[in-house]
Design an enzyme around this catalytic site. Structure first.
Site, mmCIF file in Angstrom:
data_model
loop_
_atom_site.group_PDB
_atom_site.id
_atom_site.type_symbol
_atom_site.label_atom_id
_atom_site.label_comp_id
_atom_site.label_asym_id
_atom_site.label_seq_id
_atom_site.Cartn_x
_atom_site.Cartn_y
_atom_site.Cartn_z
ATOM 1 N N TYR A 97 47.597 34.663 41.159
ATOM 2 C CA TYR A 97 47.234 34.000 42.409
ATOM 3 C C TYR A 97 48.449 33.839 43.316
ATOM 4 O O TYR A 97 49.448 33.248 42.912
ATOM 5 C CB TYR A 97 46.656 32.601 42.139
ATOM 6 N N ILE A 98 48.323 34.374 44.524
ATOM 7 C CA ILE A 98 49.362 34.212 45.544
ATOM 8 C C ILE A 98 48.752 33.398 46.687
ATOM 9 O O ILE A 98 47.629 33.685 47.124
ATOM 10 C CB ILE A 98 49.810 35.598 46.103
ATOM 11 N N HIS A 105 53.086 40.581 50.762
ATOM 12 C CA HIS A 105 54.545 40.710 50.807
ATOM 13 C C HIS A 105 55.077 41.311 49.508
ATOM 14 O O HIS A 105 56.252 41.192 49.194
ATOM 15 C CB HIS A 105 55.208 39.346 51.006
ATOM 16 N N LEU A 107 54.233 40.289 46.437
ATOM 17 C CA LEU A 107 54.366 39.339 45.317
ATOM 18 C C LEU A 107 53.338 39.586 44.211
ATOM 19 O O LEU A 107 53.640 39.431 43.020
ATOM 20 C CB LEU A 107 54.236 37.895 45.825
ATOM 21 N N GLY A 108 52.124 39.975 44.607
ATOM 22 C CA GLY A 108 51.099 40.274 43.611
ATOM 23 C C GLY A 108 51.557 41.443 42.730
ATOM 24 O O GLY A 108 51.448 41.394 41.498
ATOM 25 N N ASN A 135 34.869 39.309 44.690
ATOM 26 C CA ASN A 135 36.255 39.151 45.152
ATOM 27 C C ASN A 135 36.816 40.526 45.548
ATOM 28 O O ASN A 135 37.634 41.129 44.855
ATOM 29 C CB ASN A 135 37.099 38.489 44.054
ATOM 30 N N GLU A 136 36.350 40.985 46.709
ATOM 31 C CA GLU A 136 36.663 42.361 47.123
ATOM 32 C C GLU A 136 38.152 42.591 47.336
ATOM 33 O O GLU A 136 38.674 43.673 47.066
ATOM 34 C CB GLU A 136 35.894 42.698 48.405
ATOM 35 N N ASN A 137 38.829 41.564 47.839
ATOM 36 C CA ASN A 137 40.272 41.677 48.090
ATOM 37 C C ASN A 137 41.031 41.977 46.793
ATOM 38 O O ASN A 137 41.827 42.922 46.716
ATOM 39 C CB ASN A 137 40.762 40.368 48.730
ATOM 40 N N TYR A 142 43.635 45.564 42.638
ATOM 41 C CA TYR A 142 43.752 46.079 41.269
ATOM 42 C C TYR A 142 43.520 47.594 41.229
ATOM 43 O O TYR A 142 44.191 48.307 40.500
ATOM 44 C CB TYR A 142 42.740 45.392 40.340
HETATM 45 C C1 LIG Z 1 45.021 39.904 44.952
HETATM 46 C C2 LIG Z 1 46.444 39.392 45.206
HETATM 47 C C3 LIG Z 1 47.047 38.893 43.893
HETATM 48 C C4 LIG Z 1 47.301 40.546 45.766
HETATM 49 O O1 LIG Z 1 48.613 40.058 45.976
HETATM 50 P P1 LIG Z 1 49.481 40.416 47.260
HETATM 51 O O2 LIG Z 1 50.812 39.788 47.081
HETATM 52 O O3 LIG Z 1 48.728 40.063 48.498
HETATM 53 O O4 LIG Z 1 49.554 42.005 47.157
HETATM 54 P P2 LIG Z 1 50.870 42.914 47.341
HETATM 55 O O5 LIG Z 1 51.477 42.605 48.661
HETATM 56 O O6 LIG Z 1 51.750 42.812 46.163
HETATM 57 O O7 LIG Z 1 50.200 44.371 47.400
HETATM 58 C C5 LIG Z 1 50.505 45.389 46.452
HETATM 59 C C6 LIG Z 1 49.816 46.654 46.903
HETATM 60 O O8 LIG Z 1 48.396 46.452 46.913
HETATM 61 C C7 LIG Z 1 47.868 46.711 48.202
HETATM 62 N N1 LIG Z 1 46.840 45.706 48.499
HETATM 63 C C8 LIG Z 1 46.951 44.363 48.444
HETATM 64 N N2 LIG Z 1 45.777 43.809 48.815
HETATM 65 C C9 LIG Z 1 44.941 44.832 49.115
HETATM 66 C C10 LIG Z 1 43.601 44.910 49.583
HETATM 67 N N3 LIG Z 1 42.872 43.823 49.819
HETATM 68 N N4 LIG Z 1 43.069 46.140 49.790
HETATM 69 C C11 LIG Z 1 43.772 47.268 49.551
HETATM 70 N N5 LIG Z 1 45.073 47.275 49.116
HETATM 71 C C12 LIG Z 1 45.619 46.055 48.902
HETATM 72 C C13 LIG Z 1 49.051 46.536 49.155
HETATM 73 O O9 LIG Z 1 48.856 47.266 50.334
HETATM 74 C C14 LIG Z 1 50.202 47.064 48.324
HETATM 75 O O10 LIG Z 1 50.223 48.485 48.358
HETATM 76 P P3 LIG Z 1 51.617 49.300 48.293
HETATM 77 O O11 LIG Z 1 52.160 49.079 46.897
HETATM 78 O O12 LIG Z 1 51.216 50.692 48.549
HETATM 79 O O13 LIG Z 1 52.500 48.710 49.336
HETATM 80 C C15 LIG Z 1 46.445 38.262 46.263
HETATM 81 O O14 LIG Z 1 45.763 38.732 47.410
HETATM 82 C C16 LIG Z 1 45.799 36.982 45.809
HETATM 83 O O15 LIG Z 1 46.426 36.169 45.158
HETATM 84 N N6 LIG Z 1 44.514 36.755 46.183
HETATM 85 C C17 LIG Z 1 43.848 35.501 45.945
HETATM 86 C C18 LIG Z 1 43.684 35.172 44.483
HETATM 87 C C19 LIG Z 1 42.884 36.185 43.734
HETATM 88 O O16 LIG Z 1 41.829 36.639 44.165
HETATM 89 N N7 LIG Z 1 43.410 36.534 42.559
HETATM 90 C C20 LIG Z 1 42.771 37.430 41.644
HETATM 91 C C21 LIG Z 1 41.812 36.681 40.828
HETATM 92 S S1 LIG Z 1 41.153 37.749 39.563
#
Ligand SMILES: CC(C)(COP(=O)(O)OP(=O)(O)OC[C@H]1O[C@@H](n2cnc3c(N)ncnc32)[C@H](O)[C@@H]1OP(=O)(O)O)[C@@H](O)C(=O)NCCC(=O)NCCS
Length: 172
Positions: A97-98, A105, A107-108, A135-137, A142
Site C-alpha cells: 500500500y502506497i 513515483h 515506490l510500489g 481494484n483495477e489500478n 501487478y
Molecule cells: C498498486 C500500487 C501499489 C502501485 O504503486 P505505485 O508506487 O503507484 O507504482 P509505481 O510507481 O512503482 O509503478 C511501477 C510501474 O507500474 C506501472 N503502473 C503503476 N500503476 C499502474 C496502473 N494503474 N496501470 C498501469 N501501469 C501502472 C507504472 O507506470 C510503472 O511502470 P514502469 O516500471 O514502466 O515505470 C499503488 O497504486 C497503491 O498502493 N494502490 C493502493 C493500494 C492497493 O490497491 N494496493 C494493492 C492491494 S492488493
C-alpha cells in the site's frame, strides 16, 4: 528524491496502524459501505492483531519512506502465515500500500522488488497475492510487473463476500 525502507518492529505498531487505516480508506472507501469498511478496519488493524502479525516469524512488514516521510508499507508471508495453503516454496504479498499522494513515483515497484529479493534469498519458486477483482489500478500494476492470474478466492469486507483474484509470478 530519496527512497528508504525499514523493517517494522513492535515499537512501530501505532504508525503501522495509522498508515494501514489511511491507505485502506483511501483505496476502498468509494466502493464500500462505511459499515463494512469500519468492520474490516477494526478487525484487521486493531493493535492486538497487528502485534500478533508483527511478532509472527513467518511474516515481515516494511515501511517505505519518500524523502524521509512514511509513504506506504509492505507485508509478506511465508510458510503457514500465508493466507492460502500455497506451500513452502511460495511467498505471499499480503499487503502493498502506497498513500495516494506518493503513488506513481516508483515506490510500489520498490516494495515489490523487496518482496522478490526476500523470496529469492529464501529459494522460493513463486510470489503470489490476492487482489480484489474491482481494484483495477492494482491489477494493472501487478500485470505490468509480470504477474498472471492463476485463480480466485473469497474475501469478506464486513458482511459482504467479494472475489479476490490470485495473481502469481514465477521466479527463475
Ligand atoms: C498498486 C500500487 C501499489 C502501485 O504503486 P505505485 O508506487 O503507484 O507504482 P509505481 O510507481 O512503482 O509503478 C511501477 C510501474 O507500474 C506501472 N503502473 C503503476 N500503476 C499502474 C496502473 N494503474 N496501470 C498501469 N501501469 C501502472 C507504472 O507506470 C510503472 O511502470 P514502469 O516500471 O514502466 O515505470 C499503488 O497504486 C497503491 O498502493 N494502490 C493502493 C493500494 C492497493 O490497491 N494496493 C494493492 C492491494 S492488493
Amino acid at each position: 528524491m530519496t527512497i528508504n525502507i525499514k523493517k517494522c518492529t513492535l515499537e512501530d505498531l501505532r504508525i503501522l496502524q495509522e498508515i494501514s487505516y489511511e491507505t485502506f480508506n483511501e483505496t476502498f472507501k468509494y466502493q464500500n459501505s462505511p459499515e463494512n469498511m469500519n468492520a474490516y478496519l477494526e478487525r484487521a488493524f486493531n493493535l492486538k492483531q497487528l502485534e500478533k502479525e508483527v511478532s509472527n516469524i513467518s511474516s515481515q512488514f516494511f515501511f517505505v519512506y519518500f524523502n524521509n516521510e512514511v509513504a506506504g508499507y509492505l507485508k509478506v508471508n511465508t510458510n503457514d502465515a500465508q493466507s492460502e495453503e500455497m506451500g513452502d516454496e511460495s511467498l505471499e504479498i499480503e499487503r502493498i500500500y502506497i498513500m495516494d499522494k506518493f503513488q506513481k513515483h516508483g515506490l510500489g515497484k520498490y516494495l515489490l522488488n523487496k518482496a522478490m529479493e526476500i523470496a529469492m534469498e529464501r529459494n522460493k519458486k513463486k510470489i503470489w497475492l490476492g487482489v480484489w477483482g474491482k481494484n483495477e489500478n492494482a491489477i494493472a500494476f501487478y500485470k505490468k510487473m509480470g504477474f498472471v492470474q492463476t485463480g480466485a478466492h473469497s474475501f469478506y469486507m464486513g458482511d459482504e463476500e467479494q472475489v479476490d483474484f490470485i495473481l502469481t509470478k514465477t521466479l527463475i
